[in-house]
Design a protein around this motif. Structure first.
Motif, PDB file in Angstrom:
ATOM      1  N   MET A 184      36.141  48.715  11.641  1.00  0.00           N
ATOM      2  CA  MET A 184      36.330  50.163  11.584  1.00  0.00           C
ATOM      3  C   MET A 184      35.277  50.865  12.444  1.00  0.00           C
ATOM      4  SD  MET A 184      38.891  50.670   9.465  1.00  0.00           S
ATOM      5  CE  MET A 184      38.767  52.280   8.693  1.00  0.00           C
ATOM      6  N   ASP A 185      35.562  52.122  12.808  1.00  0.00           N
ATOM      7  CA  ASP A 185      34.561  52.919  13.507  1.00  0.00           C
ATOM      8  C   ASP A 185      33.294  52.990  12.661  1.00  0.00           C
ATOM      9  OD1 ASP A 185      36.584  53.330  15.311  1.00  0.00           O
ATOM     10  OD2 ASP A 185      36.483  55.527  15.255  1.00  0.00           O
ATOM     11  N   ALA A 204      46.379  61.245   8.674  1.00  0.00           N
ATOM     12  CA  ALA A 204      46.290  61.316  10.128  1.00  0.00           C
ATOM     13  C   ALA A 204      46.835  60.080  10.827  1.00  0.00           C
ATOM     14  CB  ALA A 204      44.839  61.533  10.542  1.00  0.00           C
ATOM     15  N   GLY A 205      47.178  59.041  10.056  1.00  0.00           N
ATOM     16  CA  GLY A 205      47.626  57.800  10.661  1.00  0.00           C
ATOM     17  C   GLY A 205      46.502  57.049  11.355  1.00  0.00           C
ATOM     18  N   MET A 206      45.262  57.281  10.916  1.00  0.00           N
ATOM     19  CA  MET A 206      44.086  56.679  11.539  1.00  0.00           C
ATOM     20  C   MET A 206      43.328  55.781  10.565  1.00  0.00           C
ATOM     21  SD  MET A 206      44.207  57.828  14.640  1.00  0.00           S
ATOM     22  CE  MET A 206      42.578  57.508  15.303  1.00  0.00           C
ATOM     23  N   GLU A 207      44.017  55.275   9.547  1.00  0.00           N
ATOM     24  CA  GLU A 207      43.336  54.476   8.532  1.00  0.00           C
ATOM     25  C   GLU A 207      42.822  53.139   9.054  1.00  0.00           C
ATOM     26  OE1 GLU A 207      47.800  53.720   7.907  1.00  0.00           O
ATOM     27  OE2 GLU A 207      46.489  55.358   8.556  1.00  0.00           O
ATOM     28  N   ASN A 208      43.256  52.754  10.260  1.00  0.00           N
ATOM     29  CA  ASN A 208      42.730  51.529  10.867  1.00  0.00           C
ATOM     30  C   ASN A 208      41.422  51.779  11.611  1.00  0.00           C
ATOM     31  OD1 ASN A 208      43.990  53.096  12.844  1.00  0.00           O
ATOM     32  ND2 ASN A 208      44.458  51.332  14.128  1.00  0.00           N
ATOM     33  N   ARG A 209      40.951  53.046  11.641  1.00  0.00           N
ATOM     34  CA  ARG A 209      39.710  53.356  12.350  1.00  0.00           C
ATOM     35  C   ARG A 209      38.693  54.101  11.493  1.00  0.00           C
ATOM     36  NH1 ARG A 209      40.125  55.664  18.318  1.00  0.00           N
ATOM     37  NH2 ARG A 209      37.873  55.527  17.911  1.00  0.00           N
ATOM     38  N   ILE A 210      39.147  55.002  10.644  1.00  0.00           N
ATOM     39  CA  ILE A 210      38.218  55.838   9.877  1.00  0.00           C
ATOM     40  C   ILE A 210      38.626  55.863   8.409  1.00  0.00           C
ATOM     41  CG2 ILE A 210      37.577  57.307  11.836  1.00  0.00           C
ATOM     42  CD1 ILE A 210      39.599  59.389  10.842  1.00  0.00           C
ATOM     43  N   GLY A 211      37.696  56.312   7.556  1.00  0.00           N
ATOM     44  CA  GLY A 211      38.028  56.534   6.150  1.00  0.00           C
ATOM     45  C   GLY A 211      37.608  55.446   5.195  1.00  0.00           C
ATOM     46  N   SER A 212      37.137  54.289   5.691  1.00  0.00           N
ATOM     47  CA  SER A 212      36.653  53.233   4.814  1.00  0.00           C
ATOM     48  C   SER A 212      35.624  52.392   5.558  1.00  0.00           C
ATOM     49  CB  SER A 212      37.806  52.354   4.302  1.00  0.00           C
ATOM     50  OG  SER A 212      38.463  51.703   5.371  1.00  0.00           O
ATOM     51  N   LEU A 213      34.845  51.624   4.786  1.00  0.00           N
ATOM     52  CA  LEU A 213      33.824  50.759   5.357  1.00  0.00           C
ATOM     53  C   LEU A 213      34.313  49.316   5.313  1.00  0.00           C
ATOM     54  CD1 LEU A 213      30.541  52.191   3.760  1.00  0.00           C
ATOM     55  CD2 LEU A 213      31.493  52.689   6.013  1.00  0.00           C
ATOM     56  N   ARG A 214      34.749  48.822   6.440  1.00  0.00           N
ATOM     57  CA  ARG A 214      35.114  47.414   6.536  1.00  0.00           C
ATOM     58  C   ARG A 214      35.008  46.977   7.993  1.00  0.00           C
ATOM     59  NH1 ARG A 214      40.267  49.900   5.831  1.00  0.00           N
ATOM     60  NH2 ARG A 214      41.745  49.379   7.502  1.00  0.00           N
ATOM     61  N   GLU A 215      34.963  45.690   8.178  1.00  0.00           N
ATOM     62  CA  GLU A 215      34.777  45.133   9.514  1.00  0.00           C
ATOM     63  C   GLU A 215      35.849  45.640  10.477  1.00  0.00           C
ATOM     64  OE1 GLU A 215      34.664  40.703  11.611  1.00  0.00           O
ATOM     65  OE2 GLU A 215      34.312  40.917   9.450  1.00  0.00           O
ATOM     66  N   GLY A 258      24.219  45.507  -1.141  1.00  0.00           N
ATOM     67  CA  GLY A 258      24.142  44.629   0.014  1.00  0.00           C
ATOM     68  C   GLY A 258      23.735  45.349   1.279  1.00  0.00           C
ATOM     69  N   TRP A 259      24.476  45.098   2.340  1.00  0.00           N
ATOM     70  CA  TRP A 259      24.119  45.585   3.676  1.00  0.00           C
ATOM     71  C   TRP A 259      25.370  45.797   4.528  1.00  0.00           C
ATOM     72  CZ3 TRP A 259      26.171  42.114   7.033  1.00  0.00           C
ATOM     73  CH2 TRP A 259      26.355  40.809   6.568  1.00  0.00           C
ATOM     74  N   VAL A 260      25.193  46.576   5.585  1.00  0.00           N
ATOM     75  CA  VAL A 260      26.253  46.805   6.565  1.00  0.00           C
ATOM     76  C   VAL A 260      25.632  46.672   7.955  1.00  0.00           C
ATOM     77  CG1 VAL A 260      27.832  48.511   7.565  1.00  0.00           C
ATOM     78  CG2 VAL A 260      27.664  48.281   5.085  1.00  0.00           C
ATOM     79  N   LEU A 261      26.282  45.911   8.835  1.00  0.00           N
ATOM     80  CA  LEU A 261      25.810  45.730  10.200  1.00  0.00           C
ATOM     81  C   LEU A 261      26.702  46.505  11.160  1.00  0.00           C
ATOM     82  CD1 LEU A 261      23.886  44.271  12.203  1.00  0.00           C
ATOM     83  CD2 LEU A 261      25.613  42.444  12.334  1.00  0.00           C
ATOM     84  N   LEU A 262      26.092  47.425  11.924  1.00  0.00           N
ATOM     85  CA  LEU A 262      26.793  48.188  12.948  1.00  0.00           C
ATOM     86  C   LEU A 262      26.531  47.546  14.305  1.00  0.00           C
ATOM     87  CD1 LEU A 262      25.790  51.817  11.855  1.00  0.00           C
ATOM     88  CD2 LEU A 262      27.564  50.324  10.889  1.00  0.00           C
ATOM     89  N   GLU A 263      27.588  47.415  15.078  1.00  0.00           N
ATOM     90  CA  GLU A 263      27.448  46.833  16.412  1.00  0.00           C
ATOM     91  C   GLU A 263      28.174  47.722  17.411  1.00  0.00           C
ATOM     92  OE1 GLU A 263      27.454  42.443  16.850  1.00  0.00           O
ATOM     93  OE2 GLU A 263      29.166  42.829  18.191  1.00  0.00           O
ATOM     94  N   ASP A 264      27.401  48.329  18.310  1.00  0.00           N
ATOM     95  CA  ASP A 264      27.936  49.348  19.206  1.00  0.00           C
ATOM     96  C   ASP A 264      28.610  50.431  18.366  1.00  0.00           C
ATOM     97  OD1 ASP A 264      26.916  48.070  21.448  1.00  0.00           O
ATOM     98  OD2 ASP A 264      28.704  46.831  21.684  1.00  0.00           O
ATOM     99  N   ASP A 265      29.921  50.677  18.557  1.00  0.00           N
ATOM    100  CA  ASP A 265      30.556  51.782  17.834  1.00  0.00           C
ATOM    101  C   ASP A 265      31.418  51.314  16.663  1.00  0.00           C
ATOM    102  OD1 ASP A 265      32.514  50.578  19.332  1.00  0.00           O
ATOM    103  OD2 ASP A 265      33.393  52.424  20.102  1.00  0.00           O
ATOM    104  N   LYS A 266      31.256  50.038  16.246  1.00  0.00           N
ATOM    105  CA  LYS A 266      32.083  49.490  15.168  1.00  0.00           C
ATOM    106  C   LYS A 266      31.227  48.894  14.049  1.00  0.00           C
ATOM    107  CE  LYS A 266      36.020  50.281  17.276  1.00  0.00           C
ATOM    108  NZ  LYS A 266      36.968  51.299  16.758  1.00  0.00           N
TER     109      LYS A 266
END
Length: 390
Positions: free
Chosen positions: A357-358, A344-355, A23-31
């Motif tokens: 995330m960074d 690191a307790g940062m799983e809500n920002r890094i480490g996976s590809l989902r809407e 499929g595809w991934v859409l990046l918008e600004d830094d997310k």
């Protein structure tokens, strides 16, 4: 608003479900704004992945990147203040050179986030910072600082201070120095709290070492323990329990020998570097099999190359060796994406590809664990930081 559409790709999300799709991934600004299959949304800026694999950016949760500069000796060595065995007040961000070539090479290998740590000369070495690998000013690269306080057990502090003829020269003294400083920090905090509650009580005199340890005692920072031997690992856990610290074992060279016991402790292990020689006695059980054995025991396992011991550009190679030695492929990729993010307790920002995330992602020409695969493009915070041209 800046948008980039990456299409015609195999998306490996590395989330808990290990979702994979074409499929595809859409990046918008830094997310990451959206991911999907089928017809992609309209976008002015499109990158055709040509059937390649898109993963989250790689994370090495233990490095000395920018503290030991490429091609320099003493002039670029800023990781160990070996004039005092107890230095929690030292901050890695004050010694990091973002212009060091290692940052560029890390990006080109798909590494988008690193934890940069003081070295292991001191029982208490200083404050670890979690950074993105793109930027010219370290302040703009920080994700979390302090992420953790660096502690070191075993041969490194022993050998450094034995040569100076001062403590610690034994494992007992190393542990005692750590305990003493943590007890002082607890008392310092109690006195500050009493002074806040009672105007008749005086504040304690400011102490930069004790102030630096307060986030650790409050649970806002982790305790990263450099420990190779099994007995040192258990000393780290003993100290952590005494003071209620969130411990992470760094290196854990003998952790696989006691994996069943460590699994009961629910403590993460950052495994590596194992692409090196057995340069000291405590490395005699070094093996490429270790990360796979730890994962099979149910231990949260990340992989490190301990830059500059092994350059960060070889982090994908470390995963390949672990897989060759028996590690599951998915576990190997998680060991440099979702697992270090969770540590690191940062799983809500890094480490996976989902809407949400960074927007840190790596486009590979094929399977990331195939030696012939090339990194085609690297995005950090939505910006294209590397594009292969050869």
């Amino acid at each position: 608003m800046k948008q980039t559409l990456i299409q015609n790709i195999q998306v490996w999300t590395m989330d808990e479900q290990d979702t994979r799709f074409s499929g595809w991934v859409l990046l918008e600004d830094d997310k990451i704004a959206a991911t999907g299959e089928g017809r992609p949304p309209a976008c002015a800026e499109v990158l055709d992945g040509e059937g390649g694999v898109l993963t989250p950016g790689l994370i090495d949760i233990h490095s000395h990147l920018g503290l030991y500069e490429d091609g320099l000796g003493f002039e670029g060595a800023d990781g160990n203040e070996d004039t005092d065995p107890v230095t929690p007040q030292l901050r890695a961000i004050d010694g990091i050179n973002p212009m060091d070539r290692g940052f560029q090479e890390a990006r080109e290998a798909g590494v988008t986030t690193v934890a940069v740590s003081p070295g292991s000369a001191n029982p208490i070495g200083g404050q670890i910072a979690l950074l993105k690998t793109a930027g010219r000013r370290v302040d703009d690269m920080v994700l979390k600082a302090p992420l953790a306080i660096k502690f070191a057990l075993g041969e490194n502090p022993k050998s450094v201070y034995h040569d100076k003829d001062e403590a610690p020269v034994t494992r007992m003294a190393t542990a005692a120095l750590i305990r003493e400083q943590l007890y002082k920090a607890k008392e310092y905090f109690s006195r500050k709290a009493r002074a806040e509650d009672d105007p008749d009580q005086d504040d304690p005199d400011y102490d930069s070492k004790l102030e630096a340890l307060l986030p650790l005692l409050w649970g806002k920072a982790e305790a990263h323990f450099h420990a190779h031997r099994a007995d040192d690992i258990f000393t780290a856990l003993r100290i952590a329990k005494e003071f209620g610290l969130r411990a992470v074992i760094i290196h854990g060279t003998e952790a696989h020998l006691v994996a069943d016991l460590l699994a009961e402790e629910h403590v993460p292990v950052v495994c590596g570097p194992y692409m090196t020689d057995r340069s000291k006695p405590e490395l005699r059980h070094l093996t490429d099999e270790a990360p796979g054995l730890l994962c099979k025991a149910g231990i949260p396992t990340a992989v490190t190359v301990d830059h500059p011991e092994i350059p960060l550009r070889l982090l994908p190679m470390a995963l390949m060796l672990a897989v060759r030695a028996g590690m599951d492929k998915i576990d190997a990729l998680r060991a440099v994406t979702s697992v270090p993010a969770q540590i690191a307790g940062m799983e809500n920002r890094i480490g996976s590809l989902r809407e949400g995330m960074d927007a840190d992602c790596v486009l590979w020409s094929g399977d990331p664990l195939d030696i012939t695969t090339q990194v085609q493009a690297v995005f950090i915070n939505g910006a294209l930081e590397y594009r292969r041209t050869r």
